[in-house]
Motif scaffolding. Structure first.
Motif, PDB file in Angstrom:
ATOM      1  N   LYS A 297       0.834  -1.209   0.000  1.00  0.00           N
ATOM      2  CA  LYS A 297       0.000   0.000   0.000  1.00  0.00           C
ATOM      3  C   LYS A 297       0.866   1.255   0.000  1.00  0.00           C
ATOM      4  CE  LYS A 297      -3.807   2.241   2.481  1.00  0.00           C
ATOM      5  NZ  LYS A 297      -4.721   2.162   3.664  1.00  0.00           N
ATOM      6  N   ALA A 298       1.944   1.240   0.802  1.00  0.00           N
ATOM      7  CA  ALA A 298       2.852   2.389   0.847  1.00  0.00           C
ATOM      8  C   ALA A 298       3.547   2.578  -0.496  1.00  0.00           C
ATOM      9  CB  ALA A 298       3.889   2.186   1.956  1.00  0.00           C
ATOM     10  N   ILE A 299       3.969   1.477  -1.109  1.00  0.00           N
ATOM     11  CA  ILE A 299       4.635   1.551  -2.414  1.00  0.00           C
ATOM     12  C   ILE A 299       3.686   2.082  -3.481  1.00  0.00           C
ATOM     13  CG2 ILE A 299       5.665   0.145  -4.255  1.00  0.00           C
ATOM     14  CD1 ILE A 299       6.719  -1.694  -1.933  1.00  0.00           C
ATOM     15  N   GLU A 300       2.439   1.619  -3.454  1.00  0.00           N
ATOM     16  CA  GLU A 300       1.439   2.121  -4.406  1.00  0.00           C
ATOM     17  C   GLU A 300       1.215   3.623  -4.220  1.00  0.00           C
ATOM     18  OE1 GLU A 300      -0.653   0.861  -6.899  1.00  0.00           O
ATOM     19  OE2 GLU A 300       0.653  -0.873  -6.941  1.00  0.00           O
ATOM     20  N   THR A 301       1.195   4.075  -2.976  1.00  0.00           N
ATOM     21  CA  THR A 301       1.010   5.506  -2.697  1.00  0.00           C
ATOM     22  C   THR A 301       2.160   6.318  -3.284  1.00  0.00           C
ATOM     23  OG1 THR A 301      -0.204   5.059  -0.643  1.00  0.00           O
ATOM     24  CG2 THR A 301       0.782   7.248  -0.870  1.00  0.00           C
ATOM     25  N   ILE A 302       3.391   5.854  -3.077  1.00  0.00           N
ATOM     26  CA  ILE A 302       4.561   6.549  -3.612  1.00  0.00           C
ATOM     27  C   ILE A 302       4.537   6.556  -5.138  1.00  0.00           C
ATOM     28  CG2 ILE A 302       7.091   6.528  -3.749  1.00  0.00           C
ATOM     29  CD1 ILE A 302       7.051   5.166  -0.959  1.00  0.00           C
ATOM     30  N   SER A 303       4.071   5.461  -5.734  1.00  0.00           N
ATOM     31  CA  SER A 303       4.080   5.330  -7.195  1.00  0.00           C
ATOM     32  C   SER A 303       3.072   6.246  -7.894  1.00  0.00           C
ATOM     33  CB  SER A 303       3.821   3.875  -7.597  1.00  0.00           C
ATOM     34  OG  SER A 303       2.465   3.522  -7.392  1.00  0.00           O
ATOM     35  N   GLN A 304       2.147   6.825  -7.139  1.00  0.00           N
ATOM     36  CA  GLN A 304       1.170   7.732  -7.742  1.00  0.00           C
ATOM     37  C   GLN A 304       1.843   8.970  -8.334  1.00  0.00           C
ATOM     38  OE1 GLN A 304      -1.825   8.547  -4.786  1.00  0.00           O
ATOM     39  NE2 GLN A 304      -2.494   6.418  -4.672  1.00  0.00           N
ATOM     40  N   GLU A 305       2.985   9.360  -7.741  1.00  0.00           N
ATOM     41  CA  GLU A 305       3.686  10.548  -8.230  1.00  0.00           C
ATOM     42  C   GLU A 305       5.138  10.270  -8.610  1.00  0.00           C
ATOM     43  OE1 GLU A 305       3.334  13.623  -5.328  1.00  0.00           O
ATOM     44  OE2 GLU A 305       1.142  13.740  -5.468  1.00  0.00           O
ATOM     45  N   ASN A 306       5.582   9.027  -8.447  1.00  0.00           N
ATOM     46  CA  ASN A 306       6.986   8.706  -8.699  1.00  0.00           C
ATOM     47  C   ASN A 306       7.128   7.341  -9.381  1.00  0.00           C
ATOM     48  OD1 ASN A 306       8.186  10.941  -6.820  1.00  0.00           O
ATOM     49  ND2 ASN A 306       6.764   9.825  -5.503  1.00  0.00           N
ATOM     50  N   GLN A 307       8.271   7.145 -10.018  1.00  0.00           N
ATOM     51  CA  GLN A 307       8.636   5.823 -10.525  1.00  0.00           C
ATOM     52  C   GLN A 307       9.323   5.076  -9.394  1.00  0.00           C
ATOM     53  OE1 GLN A 307       8.259   4.325 -13.761  1.00  0.00           O
ATOM     54  NE2 GLN A 307       8.829   2.563 -12.497  1.00  0.00           N
ATOM     55  N   VAL A 308       8.865   3.860  -9.092  1.00  0.00           N
ATOM     56  CA  VAL A 308       9.402   3.124  -7.950  1.00  0.00           C
ATOM     57  C   VAL A 308      10.040   1.804  -8.384  1.00  0.00           C
ATOM     58  CG1 VAL A 308       8.905   2.146  -5.671  1.00  0.00           C
ATOM     59  CG2 VAL A 308       7.585   4.113  -6.484  1.00  0.00           C
ATOM     60  N   PHE A 309      11.239   1.579  -7.869  1.00  0.00           N
ATOM     61  CA  PHE A 309      11.925   0.298  -8.028  1.00  0.00           C
ATOM     62  C   PHE A 309      12.102  -0.289  -6.631  1.00  0.00           C
ATOM     63  CE2 PHE A 309      13.278   2.990 -11.495  1.00  0.00           C
ATOM     64  CZ  PHE A 309      13.352   2.152 -12.610  1.00  0.00           C
ATOM     65  N   VAL A 310      11.833  -1.583  -6.476  1.00  0.00           N
ATOM     66  CA  VAL A 310      11.997  -2.242  -5.180  1.00  0.00           C
ATOM     67  C   VAL A 310      12.905  -3.450  -5.354  1.00  0.00           C
ATOM     68  CG1 VAL A 310      10.838  -3.252  -3.182  1.00  0.00           C
ATOM     69  CG2 VAL A 310       9.619  -1.569  -4.602  1.00  0.00           C
ATOM     70  N   VAL A 311      13.882  -3.578  -4.458  1.00  0.00           N
ATOM     71  CA  VAL A 311      14.735  -4.768  -4.419  1.00  0.00           C
ATOM     72  C   VAL A 311      14.477  -5.457  -3.089  1.00  0.00           C
ATOM     73  CG1 VAL A 311      17.083  -5.679  -4.513  1.00  0.00           C
ATOM     74  CG2 VAL A 311      16.490  -3.629  -5.827  1.00  0.00           C
ATOM     75  N   VAL A 312      14.080  -6.730  -3.129  1.00  0.00           N
ATOM     76  CA  VAL A 312      13.725  -7.437  -1.891  1.00  0.00           C
ATOM     77  C   VAL A 312      14.759  -8.505  -1.554  1.00  0.00           C
ATOM     78  CG1 VAL A 312      11.269  -7.037  -2.291  1.00  0.00           C
ATOM     79  CG2 VAL A 312      12.298  -9.168  -3.045  1.00  0.00           C
ATOM     80  N   GLY A 313      14.873  -8.777  -0.247  1.00  0.00           N
ATOM     81  CA  GLY A 313      15.811  -9.783   0.237  1.00  0.00           C
ATOM     82  C   GLY A 313      15.179 -11.169   0.315  1.00  0.00           C
ATOM     83  N   GLY A 314      16.000 -12.140   0.679  1.00  0.00           N
ATOM     84  CA  GLY A 314      15.544 -13.525   0.730  1.00  0.00           C
ATOM     85  C   GLY A 314      14.961 -13.939   2.066  1.00  0.00           C
ATOM     86  N   GLY A 315      15.410 -13.290   3.155  1.00  0.00           N
ATOM     87  CA  GLY A 315      14.858 -13.553   4.476  1.00  0.00           C
ATOM     88  C   GLY A 315      14.986 -14.998   4.939  1.00  0.00           C
ATOM     89  N   LYS A 316      13.988 -15.431   5.697  1.00  0.00           N
ATOM     90  CA  LYS A 316      13.982 -16.765   6.307  1.00  0.00           C
ATOM     91  C   LYS A 316      14.044 -17.865   5.256  1.00  0.00           C
ATOM     92  CE  LYS A 316      11.247 -19.624   9.474  1.00  0.00           C
ATOM     93  NZ  LYS A 316       9.981 -19.690  10.260  1.00  0.00           N
ATOM     94  N   LEU A 317      13.330 -17.666   4.154  1.00  0.00           N
ATOM     95  CA  LEU A 317      13.313 -18.665   3.082  1.00  0.00           C
ATOM     96  C   LEU A 317      14.721 -18.931   2.574  1.00  0.00           C
ATOM     97  CD1 LEU A 317      11.630 -20.416   1.082  1.00  0.00           C
ATOM     98  CD2 LEU A 317      11.558 -18.405  -0.412  1.00  0.00           C
ATOM     99  N   ALA A 318      15.475 -17.856   2.323  1.00  0.00           N
ATOM    100  CA  ALA A 318      16.839 -17.990   1.823  1.00  0.00           C
ATOM    101  C   ALA A 318      17.732 -18.660   2.858  1.00  0.00           C
ATOM    102  CB  ALA A 318      17.394 -16.619   1.443  1.00  0.00           C
ATOM    103  N   ARG A 319      17.623 -18.222   4.120  1.00  0.00           N
ATOM    104  CA  ARG A 319      18.484 -18.776   5.168  1.00  0.00           C
ATOM    105  C   ARG A 319      18.280 -20.281   5.335  1.00  0.00           C
ATOM    106  NH1 ARG A 319      16.974 -13.908   7.587  1.00  0.00           N
ATOM    107  NH2 ARG A 319      15.377 -14.926   8.863  1.00  0.00           N
ATOM    108  N   GLU A 320      17.021 -20.709   5.316  1.00  0.00           N
ATOM    109  CA  GLU A 320      16.726 -22.132   5.498  1.00  0.00           C
ATOM    110  C   GLU A 320      17.288 -22.972   4.347  1.00  0.00           C
ATOM    111  OE1 GLU A 320      12.513 -22.392   5.975  1.00  0.00           O
ATOM    112  OE2 GLU A 320      12.571 -21.805   8.092  1.00  0.00           O
ATOM    113  N   TYR A 321      17.100 -22.519   3.127  1.00  0.00           N
ATOM    114  CA  TYR A 321      17.578 -23.282   1.973  1.00  0.00           C
ATOM    115  C   TYR A 321      19.100 -23.269   1.878  1.00  0.00           C
ATOM    116  CZ  TYR A 321      13.264 -24.732  -0.260  1.00  0.00           C
ATOM    117  OH  TYR A 321      12.100 -25.374  -0.553  1.00  0.00           O
TER     118      TYR A 321
END
Length: 219
Positions: free
Chosen positions: A24-48
């Motif tokens: 929701k926050a990203i969508e709000t920012i994107s109303q007036e801006n171009q948004v790029f998001v880079v996400v981490g692997g978190g618990k899923l990555a650590r376990e594997y």
């Protein structure tokens, strides 16, 4: 503006509502801006990765497993973003191309040995972002790890050179939890992109995108 957000993988280990909140926050920012998001692997990555090590995998191969986990988390976030491209770009060139068609582009890792922070900083440099927001589990940059040192001092504003100096000093201490990795700090230094290091909440992300005082600003 062009806004690049580095979002830790811990966001994706909780309930779906938490992901919706960030979306929701990203969508709000994107109303007036171009948004790029880079996400981490978190618990899923650590376990594997842990399981792969037990099976005899090399660290580089473990990195590739971690990258795959980040891409799965990226797909989860995309599921909650109506404005996002329904594809996870494999590199920065593809991310930039997708941004010509979509207001939000979400990606994971790209290359072994690069953290989410470093990947996001490189992306910010590549697309010539106006703002880079690093959402972490600490409310800014400190003189030392605040969880280990009660006398650690929080900085409201730093130069890129000061950031590199602080991260270099803290990274040299074994077991220290650094708020941003050295490679990312050096990329910020050379690109000179305005950077926020904030506690990763949807409210703080919105504040940073608006240029409000939050966390530590590097400029």
């Amino acid at each position: 503006m062009k806004v690049v957000l580095s979002l830790g993988g811990s966001v994706f280990s909780g309930e779906a509502e938490k992901i919706k909140e960030f979306a929701k926050a990203i969508e709000t920012i994107s109303q007036e801006n171009q948004v790029f998001v880079v996400v981490g692997g978190g618990k899923l990555a650590r376990e594997y990765i842990q399981r792969a090590r037990e099976l005899g995998s090399t660290e580089t191969f473990c990195d590739y497993i971690g990258i795959a986990a980040t891409r799965m988390n990226a797909m989860l976030l995309i599921s909650a973003l109506p404005s996002a491209a329904k594809r996870v770009p494999e590199d920065f060139v593809e991310a930039e191309r997708l941004s010509r068609l979509y207001k939000v582009v979400v990606m994971g890792g790209t290359f072994p040995g690069h953290t989410t922070d470093a990947t996001a900083a490189l992306l910010a440099e590549f697309v010539e972002a106006d703002v880079f927001i690093n959402a972490t589990n600490v409310d800014g940059v400190y003189s030392a790890d605040p969880k280990a040192d009660p006398n650690a001092v929080k900085y409201d504003r730093l130069s890129p050179q000061q950031l590199v100096e602080i991260v270099s000093k803290n990274s040299a201490k074994a077991g220290t939890n650094v708020v941003i990795d050295l490679l990312a700090a050096k990329i910020i230094e050379r690109s000179r992109i305005k950077t926020y290091v904030i506690l990763g909440t949807s409210e703080n992300i919105l504040k940073a995108a608006k240029g409000e005082a939050v966390g530590t600003v590097i400029m």
